[in-house]
Design a protein around this motif. Structure first.
Motif, PDB file in Angstrom:
ATOM      1  N   ASP A 227       0.873  -1.168   0.000  1.00  0.00           N
ATOM      2  CA  ASP A 227       0.000   0.000   0.000  1.00  0.00           C
ATOM      3  C   ASP A 227       0.911   1.219   0.000  1.00  0.00           C
ATOM      4  O   ASP A 227       1.549   1.519   1.007  1.00  0.00           O
ATOM      5  N   ASP A 229       0.438   4.365   0.045  1.00  0.00           N
ATOM      6  CA  ASP A 229       0.103   5.419   1.008  1.00  0.00           C
ATOM      7  C   ASP A 229       0.766   5.152   2.360  1.00  0.00           C
ATOM      8  O   ASP A 229       1.127   6.083   3.083  1.00  0.00           O
ATOM      9  N   ARG A 230       0.914   3.877   2.716  1.00  0.00           N
ATOM     10  CA  ARG A 230       1.571   3.516   3.967  1.00  0.00           C
ATOM     11  C   ARG A 230       3.077   3.367   3.781  1.00  0.00           C
ATOM     12  O   ARG A 230       3.859   3.696   4.676  1.00  0.00           O
TER      13      ARG A 230
END
Length: 431
Positions: A227, A229-230
């Motif tokens: 992910d 975004d993480r």
């Protein structure tokens, strides 16, 4: 970065004849500037298959990325350094651009890292996952839509880059960002961008990673197993320009560090605007009276005055000088203040590939020190800041009192006692 002088980095030493910015190169196709992972190259362009992701893989968005659980091959959770203990010697090798363009350098260094138990940071340029046919999706601040000073990769090279980025993450490496268009000069330079423009550039870079499947139409390739975004917690700007205005945007995005400072010293890091400031460092340059920034392009700039294809009879001497510079930088920290050592690279065959050979030789030398039993840790920037964040502030403050090449008076056992007022000795010269 701003113009590197042949003696030192601007602001860090006496100025002399300037050489071009770090991370830049000569003219590429259609007059573009060619830099990290640009399209020319030959040889094997395929990425080696990586380990399979967790069976818990859950597609994100259009399936360009997916959640596969905790990243494999991570070190144990860091703990505070105990009083009287010697700090680990951290070493971070990082790569600007991180595109595989047919020269086999991405898988070469993944193989090397795997062989020696090393982790690295790959600062991926978002446009390296954007097909040139879709270049107008990129709207760079202060530049024409679709403009890009490093050029776009061929479709085959984008696919190879995807395979290698996937493998890198599954083998425990960090995927950061090198943003997109690599604009280092003129009114459109990243050095002139506002925080809002940096926010736009960063979000576009992220979108090209998170939406490569939509932008390309390719359905046969596996998704990236993270992910983004993480995953994305830090980056390095083109030519080390624009950090001051990047940091407010990066802080809003939840970043933990930035590696864009225009040159630093081999001391323990501190925070800037709430984020760890992790600059490339001045290190000894064997045979010269000045120091050089710990990046392959800066070796080149001081050796061949920005020529990336200098006469071959110089190559053996320059390769040896570059190797010795990296090793001297490592040893100066390892044998004195134990400041983390940072090395920046590009997947390029400049001057016959001598800088890639130097990086490999230096990494092997450092790995041998680890194998001898020394507490040497070849880590990513993310893994380093995990350790830094786990330490007591007073311990880090104490470590920061040590200057470049400065040993703790009385040794580490006394220096890092819970209480005490011992001071550091004078600088120690590198071997």
């Amino acid at each position: 970065m701003r113009a590197l002088t042949r003696r030192a980095v601007i602001g860090l030493g006496a100025a002399a004849a300037a050489v071009p910015p770090a991370g830049c190169a000569g003219p590429g196709p259609h007059g573009a500037t060619r830099a990290e992972g640009s399209r020319p190259g030959g040889g094997d362009r395929s990425g080696a298959p990586g380990p399979e992701p967790s069976k818990r893989a859950r597609p994100i968005g259009d399936g360009s990325t997916s959640f596969t659980g905790r990243q494999p091959h991570q070190p144990a959770r860091p703990v505070p350094l105990e009083p009287g203990r010697t700090p680990p010697q951290f070493v971070v090798f990082s790569w600007d651009g991180a595109g595989e363009v047919g020269n086999g350098l991405f898988p070469r260094f993944l193989d090397l890292a795997k062989e020696h138990g090393a982790h690295m940071t790959f600062f991926l340029s978002g446009v390296y996952l954007l097909p040139e046919s879709k270049k107008r999706l990129y709207d760079p601040p202060n530049n024409p839509r679709g403009a890009c000073d490093i050029g776009y990769l061929t479709d085959d090279h984008i696919k190879d880059t995807l395979r290698n980025v996937r493998r890198a993450w599954l083998e425990g490496h960090e995927i950061g960002t090198h943003f997109n268009g690599h604009f280092c000069a003129g009114p459109g330079s990243v050095g002139n961008w506002t925080p809002r423009q940096w926010r736009s550039e960063t979000e576009q870079a992220m979108s090209f990673v998170k939406e490569w499947r939509t932008n390309s139409g390719w359905t046969e390739l596996e998704s990236l197993p993270f992910d983004y975004d993480r995953e994305l917690v830090g980056g390095r700007t083109p030519c080390l320009l624009g950090q001051d205005n990047l940091l407010p945007a990066a802080r809003e995005l939840g970043w933990r560090y930035d590696a864009s400072s225009p040159g630093g010293r081999q001391v323990w890091p501190s925070k800037k605007q709430g984020m760890w400031d992790l600059p490339l460092q001045q290190i000894p340059f064997p045979g010269r009276s000045f120091e050089v920034l710990s990046m392959d392009y800066n070796m080149l700039a001081n050796q061949s005055l920005n020529s990336t294809n200098a006469p071959a009879h110089h190559h053996p001497r320059w390769r040896e000088q570059s190797t010795r510079a990296y090793i001297a930088g490592f040893r100066r920290a390892y044998e004195t203040n134990r400041a983390p050592f940072f090395v920046g690279n590009h997947f390029e065959q400049w001057n016959g590939g001598i800088y890639m050979d130097a990086v490999e030789a230096a990494l092997k030398h450092i790995a041998r020190e680890k194998e001898k039993g020394g507490d040497v840790r070849l880590v990513s920037f993310r893994q380093l800041v995990d350790w830094l964040d786990a330490q007591k502030p007073q311990v880090l403050d104490r470590l920061r009192t040590l200057d470049v090449g400065q040993e703790p008076a009385g040794g580490w056992k006394d220096f890092l006692k819970a209480t005490g007022t011992t001071t550091a000795t004078g600088p120690r010269e590198p071997a």
